[in-house]
Design a protein around this motif. Structure first.
Motif, short mmCIF file in Angstrom:
data_model
loop_
_atom_site.label_atom_id
_atom_site.label_comp_id
_atom_site.label_asym_id
_atom_site.label_seq_id
_atom_site.Cartn_x
_atom_site.Cartn_y
_atom_site.Cartn_z
N GLY A 267 13.47 16.16 40.79
CA GLY A 267 14.07 15.15 39.92
C GLY A 267 14.23 15.71 38.53
N VAL A 268 15.20 15.22 37.78
CA VAL A 268 15.41 15.69 36.42
C VAL A 268 15.66 14.51 35.49
N ASP A 269 15.29 14.68 34.25
CA ASP A 269 15.69 13.80 33.15
C ASP A 269 15.96 14.72 31.98
N ASP A 270 17.16 15.30 31.97
CA ASP A 270 17.51 16.36 31.03
C ASP A 270 18.47 15.86 29.96
N ARG A 271 18.34 16.46 28.79
CA ARG A 271 19.37 16.36 27.76
C ARG A 271 20.18 17.66 27.83
N ARG A 281 22.73 12.71 28.71
CA ARG A 281 21.46 12.56 29.41
C ARG A 281 21.75 12.53 30.90
N ARG A 283 19.96 11.96 34.50
CA ARG A 283 18.80 11.48 35.24
C ARG A 283 19.15 11.45 36.72
N SER A 285 18.02 12.75 41.09
CA SER A 285 17.06 13.13 42.12
C SER A 285 17.75 14.00 43.15
N ALA A 298 23.02 11.84 40.30
CA ALA A 298 22.51 11.60 38.95
C ALA A 298 23.34 10.55 38.23
#
Length: 579
Positions: A267-271, A281, A283, A285, A298
């Motif tokens: 999973g990611v929550d990247d800027r 942003r 977000r 999986s 995402a």
């Protein structure tokens, strides 16, 4: 009947004048037919008879054939009272399946080589209901004298593209052919409808991973009003908010980032900073199925808009500092390790910029610092000397970098570790393409993965500007839009190093001014479907050179190479040549 005769007379007269004068006015000829005639002449198609080539390497058991067969049978039943044949081709216009309404018409089709294994690409057969569909990208109905080749003018054919429901890519063509006197606009409608049914069958027949990705995307899209993006190895799905959120370059860069992170994180929550200067942003999986990664779904939101007031130079500097999300993440990890004096391992393909990243970041934190690369061959030959260099550097501001440590033998690793005597200077780094010897991993406290260039296509404009500034300092050199687009289509197996070589080659052809696509080396004009052997690369380069010298005229290029035109056309498709 008089209207049909007048129509035929107009087309025959226009074609005859066109064959005498390439600039003839084709008034009255449908636009798509006129464009096809011009392409046919440019490709050197013989206007009298069909000239085509037989292909033995067909996949007649493919997913496309499997999904099309029931539709073809149903369509053939619908038009059984008309002397026709229904044909399915692949994306290279090669006939895979043919269903005849009568043996007599089957023999008619055979005489025109409209049979399994033969190709009907426009570049070899001229205007027709298969090759013209692939060139035009839409369905066509070619009747009588609209055919470029005279021996095909007694016939009519209606063809429609069959697109992959995920990628939108044309996978094949469905065609109905008959005598022109039996033609009707209804055939065009029938073939479009049948092609749509085949596409539905392809959608239902998607594999386990595609199904899992589609289901996950549908769930997220169904419960969110935001922009939703799904990316697989060869698949991209985006809802309407996503399609209008970013420009094309930023969308490509974001897809590259997702393909990179989906193989490394659940999973990611990247800027993510994008080439235009926008920050989003992400977000999402990872979706798994069948023991593998199917892709990532995402939700994307813009954190800040592009600063339109920033000049080109300011935007270039900002983009260079950020790069793609994957590059930025690797940079941040390496920078933290270097500031902390922690041993760091940088992983990535050869030429991807591993050593450059270490060098640039070390110089930022150590103004008088110097990076020393130690080749694997040196370690193999003298591990004790290398260990001494690392343990007792000539200056405290020197960063030793062991290059390509995955190439070290087990004996060299043991000798190197033994020479360290249980201790190692903290300021050491290494590069590797694959996981090195397990014992060597104990030396490092941090690792970062540098993405290959094919996963950083959004960074190409900035990389090109930086490399041109390095290769031609003080000169006014820049890439045309077509040249940059050509670079973006290439897969870059040699990564940034190969890009630098390509630009250096272009500068030898065009040392000052705007570099055009034709100035780039031969390999940039090819997008083959598989890895080429050295002998194939030589052949590809010779074909590109001949086409360049002939101004794109395939007839002249074939003559210069001593090849039959059909062989040249096949090679052009085989190597994905775009000249």
């Amino acid at each position: 009947m008089g209207d049909l005769a007048a129509r035929r007379h107009l087309l025959v007269s226009a074609r005859a004048e066109f064959l005498e004068r390439a600039d003839a006015d084709l008034r009255g000829v449908p636009d798509h037919v006129a464009a096809s005639w011009r392409r046919s002449v440019a490709s050197g198609v013989q206007p009298g008879v069909v000239t085509t080539e037989y292909h033995a390497d067909l996949d007649v058991g493919s997913r496309l054939v499997r999904c099309a067969r029931p539709v073809i049978e149903q369509l053939a039943e619908q038009i059984a009272d008309i002397p026709t044949c229904v044909a399915l081709t692949d994306d290279r216009a090669r006939l895979l399946v043919r269903r005849d309404s009568s043996p007599l018409f089957g023999r008619v089709a055979d005489r025109q080589y409209f049979a399994q294994g033969f190709g009907y690409a426009e570049g070899s057969v001229g205007t027709n209901g298969v090759g013209t569909v692939l060139e035009f990208g839409e369905s066509v109905h070619i009747v009588g004298a609209e055919h470029f080749v005279e021996s095909l003018q007694p016939y009519a054919c209606a063809g429609a593209p069959i697109r992959d429901p995920f990628t939108g890519r044309i996978e094949g063509v469905l065609d109905i052919s008959c005598l022109s006197e039996n033609s009707s606009p209804i055939l065009h409608s029938l073939v479009r409808s049948a092609a749509a049914r085949i596409q539905q069958n392809l959608l239902a027949d998607r594999n386990q991973q595609q199904q899992a990705l589609f289901d996950a995307y549908a769930r997220v899209d169904g419960r969110s009003r935001q922009a939703v993006l799904a990316v697989g190895p060869r698949t991209v799905m985006a809802n309407s908010p996503m399609q209008t959120l970013l420009d094309a370059g930023d969308m490509v860069a974001l897809q590259d980032h997702v393909r990179f992170v989906m193989l490394r994180h659940p999973g990611v929550d990247d800027r993510v900073d994008l080439p235009s200067g926008a920050r989003v942003r992400l977000r999402g999986s990872t979706v798994t199925a069948g023991g593998g990664v199917a892709g990532m779904v995402a939700v994307v939101s813009v954190l800040n808009e592009v600063d339109g007031s920033a000049g080109p130079l300011a935007r270039a500097v900002r983009a260079a500092d950020s790069g793609s999300g994957a590059w930025r993440a690797a940079s941040a990890t390496v920078a933290r390790a270097l500031r902390a004096g922690s041993a760091v391992l940088v992983i990535g393909e050869p030429g991807s910029g591993r050593f450059t990243l270490l060098s640039e970041l070390y110089r930022r934190t150590h103004e008088t610092g110097r990076v020393v690369g130690i080749e694997a061959e040196h370690v193999e030959a003298a591990p004790a000397d290398v260990a001494a260099t690392i343990l007792r550097p000539e200056s405290p501001s020197v960063l030793p970098v062991l290059r390509d440590v995955d190439r070290l033998s087990g004996a060299a690793v043991d000798a190197l570790l033994g020479a360290f005597g249980g201790g190692i200077a903290p300021s050491v780094a290494a590069t590797t393409a694959e996981t090195p010897h397990d014992a060597l991993l104990a030396l490092f406290r941090t690792s970062a993965t540098v993405p290959p260039l094919r996963n950083r296509t959004g960074d190409l404009p900035v990389l090109v500007d930086a490399l041109l500034a390095e290769l031609a300092p003080g000169r006014d050199v820049r890439l045309s839009r077509d040249a940059l687009r050509l670079l973006g289509r290439y897969d870059w197996p040699g990564n940034v190093g190969q890009l630098r070589d390509a630009l250096a080659s272009a500068l030898r052809r065009r040392p000052v001014g705007r570099i055009e696509a034709a100035d780039l080396p031969e390999f940039c004009h090819s997008a083959p479907r598989s890895t080429l052997r050295p002998v194939d690369q030589l052949e590809r380069d010779a074909i590109v050179t001949a086409l360049r010298d002939a101004g794109g005229n395939r007839v002249a290029a074939a003559a210069a190479l001593g090849l039959a035109r059909s062989t040249l056309y096949r090679k052009i498709r085989q190597y994905g040549i775009t000249v």
